[in-house]
Design an enzyme around this catalytic site. Structure first.
Site, short mmCIF file in Angstrom:
data_model
loop_
_atom_site.label_atom_id
_atom_site.label_comp_id
_atom_site.label_asym_id
_atom_site.label_seq_id
_atom_site.Cartn_x
_atom_site.Cartn_y
_atom_site.Cartn_z
N ARG A 70 1.78 -5.23 -10.32
CA ARG A 70 1.67 -4.56 -9.01
C ARG A 70 1.16 -5.54 -7.95
NH1 ARG A 70 2.60 0.30 -8.29
NH2 ARG A 70 1.11 0.70 -6.62
N ASP A 105 -2.97 -1.32 -1.19
CA ASP A 105 -2.05 -2.46 -1.01
C ASP A 105 -2.47 -3.46 0.06
OD1 ASP A 105 -1.32 -1.17 1.41
OD2 ASP A 105 0.42 -0.20 0.51
N HIS A 120 -9.71 4.14 -1.96
CA HIS A 120 -9.36 3.94 -3.38
C HIS A 120 -9.45 2.48 -3.81
CE1 HIS A 120 -7.06 8.07 -3.54
NE2 HIS A 120 -8.37 8.20 -3.51
N CYS A 135 -25.23 -13.69 -16.60
CA CYS A 135 -24.22 -14.66 -17.06
C CYS A 135 -22.83 -14.40 -16.44
CB CYS A 135 -24.11 -14.61 -18.59
SG CYS A 135 -23.79 -12.95 -19.23
N CYS A 149 -16.21 -12.55 -19.28
CA CYS A 149 -17.35 -13.48 -19.20
C CYS A 149 -17.45 -14.21 -20.54
CB CYS A 149 -18.63 -12.70 -18.91
SG CYS A 149 -20.10 -13.71 -19.02
P1 OAD Z 1 2.08 10.29 -3.15
O1 OAD Z 1 3.09 9.51 -3.89
O2 OAD Z 1 1.43 11.43 -3.84
O3 OAD Z 1 2.74 10.87 -1.82
C1 OAD Z 1 3.49 10.05 -0.98
C2 OAD Z 1 3.92 10.87 0.21
O4 OAD Z 1 4.63 10.00 1.10
C3 OAD Z 1 4.87 12.04 -0.10
O5 OAD Z 1 4.41 13.19 0.56
C4 OAD Z 1 6.22 11.57 0.47
O6 OAD Z 1 6.99 12.65 0.98
C5 OAD Z 1 5.75 10.68 1.60
N1 OAD Z 1 6.72 9.66 2.02
C6 OAD Z 1 7.71 9.07 1.32
N2 OAD Z 1 8.35 8.16 2.07
C7 OAD Z 1 7.75 8.17 3.29
C8 OAD Z 1 7.95 7.47 4.50
N3 OAD Z 1 8.91 6.55 4.60
N4 OAD Z 1 7.15 7.74 5.55
C9 OAD Z 1 6.17 8.68 5.45
N5 OAD Z 1 5.94 9.37 4.33
C10 OAD Z 1 6.71 9.13 3.26
O7 OAD Z 1 1.01 9.24 -2.59
P2 OAD Z 1 -0.46 9.51 -2.06
O8 OAD Z 1 -0.56 10.82 -1.38
O9 OAD Z 1 -0.89 8.31 -1.34
O10 OAD Z 1 -4.59 7.28 -6.29
O11 OAD Z 1 -1.24 9.59 -3.43
C11 OAD Z 1 -2.63 9.74 -3.42
C12 OAD Z 1 -3.24 9.00 -4.56
O12 OAD Z 1 -2.62 9.38 -5.78
C13 OAD Z 1 -3.05 7.50 -4.52
O13 OAD Z 1 -3.99 6.85 -3.71
C14 OAD Z 1 -3.20 7.12 -5.94
C15 OAD Z 1 -2.34 8.19 -6.56
O14 OAD Z 1 -2.51 8.44 -7.89
C16 OAD Z 1 -5.14 6.60 -7.27
O15 OAD Z 1 -4.51 5.78 -7.92
C17 OAD Z 1 -6.58 6.96 -7.50
#
Ligand code: OAD
Length: 248
Positions: A70, A105, A120, A135, A149
Protein backbone atom coordinates in the site's frame (compact mmCIF):
# COMPACT_ATOMS: atom_id res chain seq x y z
CA UNK A 1 -31.68 27.19 -6.40
CA UNK A 2 -29.57 24.07 -6.94
CA UNK A 3 -27.90 22.26 -4.03
CA UNK A 4 -24.55 23.40 -5.42
CA UNK A 5 -25.63 27.04 -5.52
CA UNK A 6 -27.03 26.80 -1.99
CA UNK A 7 -23.87 25.20 -0.68
CA UNK A 8 -21.73 27.87 -2.34
CA UNK A 9 -23.81 30.58 -0.70
CA UNK A 10 -23.54 28.95 2.74
CA UNK A 11 -19.79 28.61 2.25
CA UNK A 12 -19.38 32.24 1.28
CA UNK A 13 -21.09 33.23 4.55
CA UNK A 14 -19.45 30.62 6.79
CA UNK A 15 -17.09 31.69 9.55
CA UNK A 16 -15.72 28.25 10.03
CA UNK A 17 -15.71 25.26 7.68
CA UNK A 18 -14.71 21.67 8.43
CA UNK A 19 -14.03 19.20 5.62
CA UNK A 20 -14.45 15.64 6.91
CA UNK A 21 -12.91 13.44 4.26
CA UNK A 22 -12.75 9.73 3.50
CA UNK A 23 -11.33 7.41 0.91
CA UNK A 24 -13.54 8.78 -1.89
CA UNK A 25 -11.60 12.03 -2.09
CA UNK A 26 -8.53 10.05 -3.12
CA UNK A 27 -10.36 7.80 -5.58
CA UNK A 28 -9.47 9.93 -8.56
CA UNK A 29 -5.83 9.91 -7.53
CA UNK A 30 -5.99 6.15 -8.05
CA UNK A 31 -6.30 5.04 -4.41
CA UNK A 32 -9.08 2.45 -4.14
CA UNK A 33 -11.82 3.08 -1.56
CA UNK A 34 -12.53 0.47 1.11
CA UNK A 35 -16.16 -0.44 0.56
CA UNK A 36 -16.78 -0.15 -3.16
CA UNK A 37 -18.51 -3.42 -4.06
CA UNK A 38 -16.03 -4.28 -6.85
CA UNK A 39 -12.80 -2.34 -6.47
CA UNK A 40 -12.90 -1.67 -2.69
CA UNK A 41 -9.99 -2.87 -0.56
CA UNK A 42 -12.34 -4.73 1.79
CA UNK A 43 -14.05 -6.42 -1.17
CA UNK A 44 -10.74 -8.18 -1.89
CA UNK A 45 -9.28 -8.57 1.59
CA UNK A 46 -10.71 -9.39 5.01
CA UNK A 47 -9.99 -6.42 7.29
CA UNK A 48 -9.88 -8.76 10.31
CA UNK A 49 -6.88 -10.52 8.72
CA UNK A 50 -4.99 -7.34 7.88
CA UNK A 51 -6.15 -4.38 9.93
CA UNK A 52 -6.16 -5.59 13.52
CA UNK A 53 -3.48 -5.96 16.16
CA UNK A 54 -4.38 -9.65 16.52
CA UNK A 55 -3.76 -10.20 12.79
CA UNK A 56 -0.39 -8.48 13.00
CA UNK A 57 0.70 -10.51 16.04
CA UNK A 58 -0.43 -13.74 14.37
CA UNK A 59 1.06 -13.02 10.92
CA UNK A 60 3.44 -10.06 11.21
CA UNK A 61 5.20 -10.67 7.90
CA UNK A 62 2.00 -11.03 5.89
CA UNK A 63 0.45 -7.89 7.36
CA UNK A 64 3.68 -5.86 7.10
CA UNK A 65 4.15 -6.80 3.44
CA UNK A 66 0.55 -5.87 2.64
CA UNK A 67 1.08 -2.41 4.17
CA UNK A 68 4.37 -2.02 2.31
CA UNK A 69 2.50 -2.70 -0.96
CA UNK A 70 0.00 0.00 0.00
CA UNK A 71 2.86 2.39 0.76
CA UNK A 72 4.37 1.76 -2.65
CA UNK A 73 1.01 2.37 -4.33
CA UNK A 74 0.37 5.61 -2.44
CA UNK A 75 3.91 6.88 -3.10
CA UNK A 76 3.17 6.72 -6.84
CA UNK A 77 -0.05 8.77 -6.82
CA UNK A 78 -0.64 12.51 -6.61
CA UNK A 79 -3.21 14.77 -4.95
CA UNK A 80 -6.12 15.43 -7.31
CA UNK A 81 -8.28 18.45 -8.09
CA UNK A 82 -10.38 17.80 -4.96
CA UNK A 83 -7.41 18.00 -2.58
CA UNK A 84 -6.12 21.03 -4.47
CA UNK A 85 -9.48 22.83 -4.29
CA UNK A 86 -9.46 22.50 -0.50
CA UNK A 87 -5.93 23.89 -0.36
CA UNK A 88 -6.88 26.76 -2.67
CA UNK A 89 -9.83 27.59 -0.39
CA UNK A 90 -7.51 27.59 2.62
CA UNK A 91 -5.17 30.02 0.85
CA UNK A 92 -8.00 32.29 -0.28
CA UNK A 93 -9.71 32.28 3.15
CA UNK A 94 -7.00 31.99 5.81
CA UNK A 95 -8.15 30.46 9.09
CA UNK A 96 -11.61 29.43 7.91
CA UNK A 97 -11.12 25.79 6.85
CA UNK A 98 -9.83 22.75 8.73
CA UNK A 99 -9.51 19.32 7.19
CA UNK A 100 -10.30 16.29 9.33
CA UNK A 101 -9.49 13.10 7.46
CA UNK A 102 -9.93 9.39 7.91
CA UNK A 103 -7.39 8.85 5.16
CA UNK A 104 -3.88 7.64 5.88
CA UNK A 105 -2.56 8.36 2.38
CA UNK A 106 -1.10 11.80 3.17
CA UNK A 107 -2.56 13.35 0.00
CA UNK A 108 -4.10 16.38 1.79
CA UNK A 109 -0.71 17.06 3.36
CA UNK A 110 1.05 16.63 0.00
CA UNK A 111 -1.44 19.10 -1.52
CA UNK A 112 -0.04 21.58 1.02
CA UNK A 113 -3.01 21.61 3.43
CA UNK A 114 -1.91 22.84 6.83
CA UNK A 115 -2.74 21.26 10.17
CA UNK A 116 -4.62 18.27 8.78
CA UNK A 117 -6.23 16.27 11.56
CA UNK A 118 -5.47 12.65 10.67
CA UNK A 119 -7.89 10.52 12.67
CA UNK A 120 -6.63 7.14 11.43
CA UNK A 121 -2.89 7.77 11.45
CA UNK A 122 -0.27 7.83 8.72
CA UNK A 123 0.40 4.96 6.31
CA UNK A 124 3.94 6.17 5.64
CA UNK A 125 5.03 6.20 9.31
CA UNK A 126 5.97 3.37 11.67
CA UNK A 127 5.60 2.94 15.39
CA UNK A 128 6.53 0.27 17.93
CA UNK A 129 4.07 -2.55 18.48
CA UNK A 130 4.76 -2.80 22.20
CA UNK A 131 5.76 -0.02 24.59
CA UNK A 132 9.06 1.52 23.51
CA UNK A 133 12.00 0.44 25.65
CA UNK A 134 15.36 2.22 25.98
CA UNK A 135 16.92 -0.23 23.47
CA UNK A 136 14.23 0.45 20.83
CA UNK A 137 15.63 2.87 18.27
CA UNK A 138 15.67 3.16 14.51
CA UNK A 139 19.46 2.63 14.63
CA UNK A 140 19.00 -0.70 16.42
CA UNK A 141 16.72 -2.44 13.91
CA UNK A 142 17.26 -5.78 12.23
CA UNK A 143 16.56 -6.30 8.52
CA UNK A 144 13.51 -8.53 8.92
CA UNK A 145 9.97 -7.94 7.69
CA UNK A 146 8.74 -6.34 9.85
CA UNK A 147 11.93 -4.89 11.27
CA UNK A 148 12.44 -5.54 14.98
CA UNK A 149 14.61 -4.11 17.75
CA UNK A 150 17.82 -6.18 17.74
CA UNK A 151 17.93 -6.18 21.53
CA UNK A 152 14.39 -6.94 22.67
CA UNK A 153 12.55 -8.05 19.51
CA UNK A 154 9.90 -5.33 19.69
CA UNK A 155 8.35 -5.10 16.21
CA UNK A 156 7.75 -2.04 14.07
CA UNK A 157 4.21 -1.68 12.73
CA UNK A 158 2.53 0.85 10.48
CA UNK A 159 1.31 3.93 12.37
CA UNK A 160 -2.31 3.52 11.31
CA UNK A 161 -5.36 2.94 13.50
CA UNK A 162 -6.52 -0.64 13.26
CA UNK A 163 -10.00 -1.95 13.99
CA UNK A 164 -10.50 -2.19 17.74
CA UNK A 165 -7.92 0.51 18.49
CA UNK A 166 -8.52 3.97 19.88
CA UNK A 167 -8.10 7.01 17.71
CA UNK A 168 -5.28 9.40 18.67
CA UNK A 169 -6.86 11.27 21.58
CA UNK A 170 -5.71 14.76 20.75
CA UNK A 171 -6.76 14.47 17.11
CA UNK A 172 -10.21 13.23 18.09
CA UNK A 173 -10.68 15.92 20.75
CA UNK A 174 -9.66 18.67 18.35
CA UNK A 175 -11.97 17.25 15.66
CA UNK A 176 -14.87 17.20 18.12
CA UNK A 177 -14.28 20.82 19.11
CA UNK A 178 -14.17 21.81 15.44
CA UNK A 179 -17.33 19.82 14.68
CA UNK A 180 -19.20 21.53 17.54
CA UNK A 181 -18.16 25.01 16.48
CA UNK A 182 -18.18 24.97 12.67
CA UNK A 183 -20.92 26.62 10.65
CA UNK A 184 -20.66 24.17 7.76
CA UNK A 185 -19.26 20.66 7.51
CA UNK A 186 -18.42 19.21 4.11
CA UNK A 187 -18.61 15.42 4.33
CA UNK A 188 -16.56 14.29 1.36
CA UNK A 189 -16.05 10.79 0.02
CA UNK A 190 -16.92 8.78 3.08
CA UNK A 191 -19.48 6.03 3.53
CA UNK A 192 -20.04 7.30 7.07
CA UNK A 193 -20.12 3.87 8.63
CA UNK A 194 -16.92 3.92 10.69
CA UNK A 195 -17.14 5.52 14.12
CA UNK A 196 -16.16 7.67 15.89
CA UNK A 197 -15.20 9.57 12.70
CA UNK A 198 -18.70 9.39 11.21
CA UNK A 199 -20.14 10.68 14.48
CA UNK A 200 -18.44 14.03 13.86
CA UNK A 201 -21.07 14.81 11.20
CA UNK A 202 -23.81 14.14 13.77
CA UNK A 203 -22.06 16.37 16.32
CA UNK A 204 -21.86 19.17 13.74
CA UNK A 205 -25.51 18.81 12.66
CA UNK A 206 -26.74 18.71 16.27
CA UNK A 207 -24.73 21.86 17.06
CA UNK A 208 -26.48 23.66 14.21
CA UNK A 209 -23.97 23.41 11.37
CA UNK A 210 -25.12 22.80 7.83
CA UNK A 211 -23.83 19.44 6.61
CA UNK A 212 -23.10 19.12 2.90
CA UNK A 213 -22.29 15.66 1.51
CA UNK A 214 -20.12 15.32 -1.58
CA UNK A 215 -20.33 11.79 -2.91
CA UNK A 216 -21.47 10.03 -6.09
CA UNK A 217 -23.51 7.61 -3.95
CA UNK A 218 -26.04 7.87 -1.14
CA UNK A 219 -24.51 7.40 2.33
CA UNK A 220 -25.49 6.81 5.93
CA UNK A 221 -24.99 10.50 6.65
CA UNK A 222 -27.29 11.91 3.96
CA UNK A 223 -30.19 12.20 6.40
CA UNK A 224 -28.20 14.85 8.31
CA UNK A 225 -27.39 16.84 5.20
CA UNK A 226 -28.80 20.20 4.18
CA UNK A 227 -27.54 19.39 0.68
CA UNK A 228 -26.16 16.31 -1.09
CA UNK A 229 -23.91 16.99 -4.06
CA UNK A 230 -23.80 13.85 -6.18
CA UNK A 231 -20.60 13.32 -8.13
CA UNK A 232 -16.86 12.78 -7.84
CA UNK A 233 -15.05 15.05 -5.39
CA UNK A 234 -12.40 15.99 -7.95
CA UNK A 235 -15.14 17.46 -10.14
CA UNK A 236 -17.42 18.97 -7.53
CA UNK A 237 -14.97 20.49 -5.04
CA UNK A 238 -13.44 22.96 -7.54
CA UNK A 239 -16.99 24.12 -8.42
CA UNK A 240 -18.02 24.29 -4.78
CA UNK A 241 -14.97 25.97 -3.31
CA UNK A 242 -13.89 28.47 -5.92
CA UNK A 243 -15.54 31.56 -4.47
CA UNK A 244 -14.08 33.80 -7.19
CA UNK A 245 -16.25 32.09 -9.80
CA UNK A 246 -19.76 33.48 -9.32
CA UNK A 247 -21.26 32.01 -12.50
CA UNK A 248 -23.94 29.75 -11.04
P1 OAD B 1 -15.34 3.82 2.25
O1 OAD B 1 -14.70 2.95 1.24
O2 OAD B 1 -16.17 3.19 3.30
O3 OAD B 1 -16.28 4.87 1.49
C1 OAD B 1 -15.81 5.59 0.40
C2 OAD B 1 -16.89 6.54 -0.05
O4 OAD B 1 -16.37 7.32 -1.12
C3 OAD B 1 -18.17 5.87 -0.57
O5 OAD B 1 -19.29 6.48 0.03
C4 OAD B 1 -18.13 6.14 -2.08
O6 OAD B 1 -19.43 6.32 -2.63
C5 OAD B 1 -17.37 7.45 -2.11
N1 OAD B 1 -16.68 7.74 -3.37
C6 OAD B 1 -16.22 6.88 -4.32
N2 OAD B 1 -15.62 7.55 -5.31
C7 OAD B 1 -15.71 8.87 -5.00
C8 OAD B 1 -15.28 10.07 -5.62
N3 OAD B 1 -14.63 10.04 -6.79
N4 OAD B 1 -15.55 11.25 -5.02
C9 OAD B 1 -16.21 11.28 -3.83
N5 OAD B 1 -16.62 10.18 -3.19
C10 OAD B 1 -16.38 8.99 -3.76
O7 OAD B 1 -14.19 4.74 2.86
P2 OAD B 1 -14.21 5.58 4.21
O8 OAD B 1 -15.56 6.11 4.50
O9 OAD B 1 -13.09 6.52 4.15
O10 OAD B 1 -10.41 2.78 8.41
O11 OAD B 1 -13.87 4.45 5.25
C11 OAD B 1 -13.71 4.78 6.60
C12 OAD B 1 -12.67 3.92 7.22
O12 OAD B 1 -12.96 2.55 6.99
C13 OAD B 1 -11.27 4.09 6.64
O13 OAD B 1 -10.58 5.17 7.19
C14 OAD B 1 -10.63 2.79 6.98
C15 OAD B 1 -11.74 1.87 6.57
O14 OAD B 1 -11.71 0.60 7.08
C16 OAD B 1 -9.47 2.05 8.95
O15 OAD B 1 -8.71 1.37 8.28
C17 OAD B 1 -9.44 2.14 10.45
Amino acid sequence: MSDLANARRWLSQARSVVALTGAGISAESGVPTFRDAHTGVWAKYDPMELATEQAFRAHPQRVWRWYMTRREMVAKVEPNAGHLALKAFELAHPGRLRVVTQNVDGLHQRAGQSEVIALHGDLMADKWLDAERSCCSMENLNQEEPPACRSCGNLLRPAVVWFGENLPLQALETAEILARSCSIMLVIGTSGVVYPAAGLARVAAQAGARVVCVNPEATELDSLAAACLRGPAAELLPQLLDMENEDD
